[in-house]
Design a protein around this motif. Structure first.
Motif, short mmCIF file in Angstrom:
data_model
loop_
_atom_site.label_atom_id
_atom_site.label_comp_id
_atom_site.label_asym_id
_atom_site.label_seq_id
_atom_site.Cartn_x
_atom_site.Cartn_y
_atom_site.Cartn_z
N UNK A 249 0.84 -1.19 0.00
CA UNK A 249 0.00 0.00 0.00
C UNK A 249 0.88 1.24 0.00
N UNK A 250 0.38 2.29 -0.68
CA UNK A 250 1.12 3.55 -0.75
C UNK A 250 0.15 4.71 -0.93
N UNK A 251 0.70 5.90 -0.83
CA UNK A 251 -0.05 7.11 -1.13
C UNK A 251 0.05 7.36 -2.63
N UNK A 252 -0.99 7.92 -3.25
CA UNK A 252 -0.92 8.21 -4.68
C UNK A 252 0.14 9.27 -4.97
N UNK A 253 0.73 9.16 -6.14
CA UNK A 253 1.74 10.12 -6.57
C UNK A 253 2.78 9.43 -7.42
N UNK A 254 3.86 10.12 -7.68
CA UNK A 254 4.89 9.52 -8.51
C UNK A 254 6.02 10.49 -8.79
N UNK A 255 6.71 10.22 -9.87
CA UNK A 255 7.92 10.97 -10.20
C UNK A 255 7.63 12.26 -10.93
N UNK A 256 8.42 13.23 -10.61
CA UNK A 256 8.35 14.54 -11.24
C UNK A 256 9.11 14.50 -12.56
N UNK B 213 6.14 21.45 -9.33
CA UNK B 213 5.86 20.43 -8.32
C UNK B 213 4.37 20.19 -8.12
N UNK B 214 3.60 21.23 -7.93
CA UNK B 214 2.16 21.06 -7.68
C UNK B 214 1.48 20.47 -8.90
N UNK B 215 1.80 20.99 -10.08
CA UNK B 215 1.19 20.45 -11.30
C UNK B 215 1.60 19.00 -11.54
#
Length: 148
Positions: A37-44, A50-52
């Protein structure tokens, strides 16, 4: 005197969203790769704001379009293969609760902050704790009114 290590960390940047529902639950997603399990997100991406970048990753992985607030936690490390990693965790809010997963994840769940901390890595659990503390402190009155 300034100390320099001589070996600066070269790292992949990862952004994660600690997404709160209006009721205060947190979204966690289950990885296809290993069932963790993880938090949603990923690589920039290169030259990406950053926010976008975080909003893009969350939309791609969950179909949600959250409001992103300030960062609540960050850290750097080297993974098992020695590659540098740098992660930033942001407190987010979502009015919607309907999730549409990408193929990167097999399941999702809105859970209590305690359950989220139990399921996640230590770094992500710390992010949830800090986001929860900030949410709670933002709900506290900044001054008290004396009764009449």
């Amino acid at each position: 005197m300034i100390s320099m290590t001589g070996n600066p960390l070269r790292a992949t940047v990862s952004l994660r969203g600690i997404i709160f529902s209006p009721e205060g639950s947190v979204l966690v997603v289950e990885r296809t790769s290993d069932g963790g399990w993880e938090l949603p997100g990923g690589r920039l991406d290169t030259h990406e704001d950053c926010i976008e970048g975080l909003k893009r990753e969350i939309r791609e992985e969950t179909g949600l379009d959250p409001v992103v607030s300030e960062p609540v936690h960050s850290l750097s490390w080297r993974n098992d293969s020695g590659s540098g990693r740098f992660a930033v965790y942001y407190r987010c809010q979502s009015a919607g609760r309907t999730v549409s997963l990408s193929d990167e994840h097999t399941d999702w769940e809105w859970v209590t902050t305690r359950t989220a901390r139990d399921r996640l890595s230590d770094a992500q659990a710390t992010g949830v704790s800090r986001a929860t503390e900030q949410t709670a402190s933002s709900l506290e009155p900044t001054h008290s009114v004396a009764p009449e």
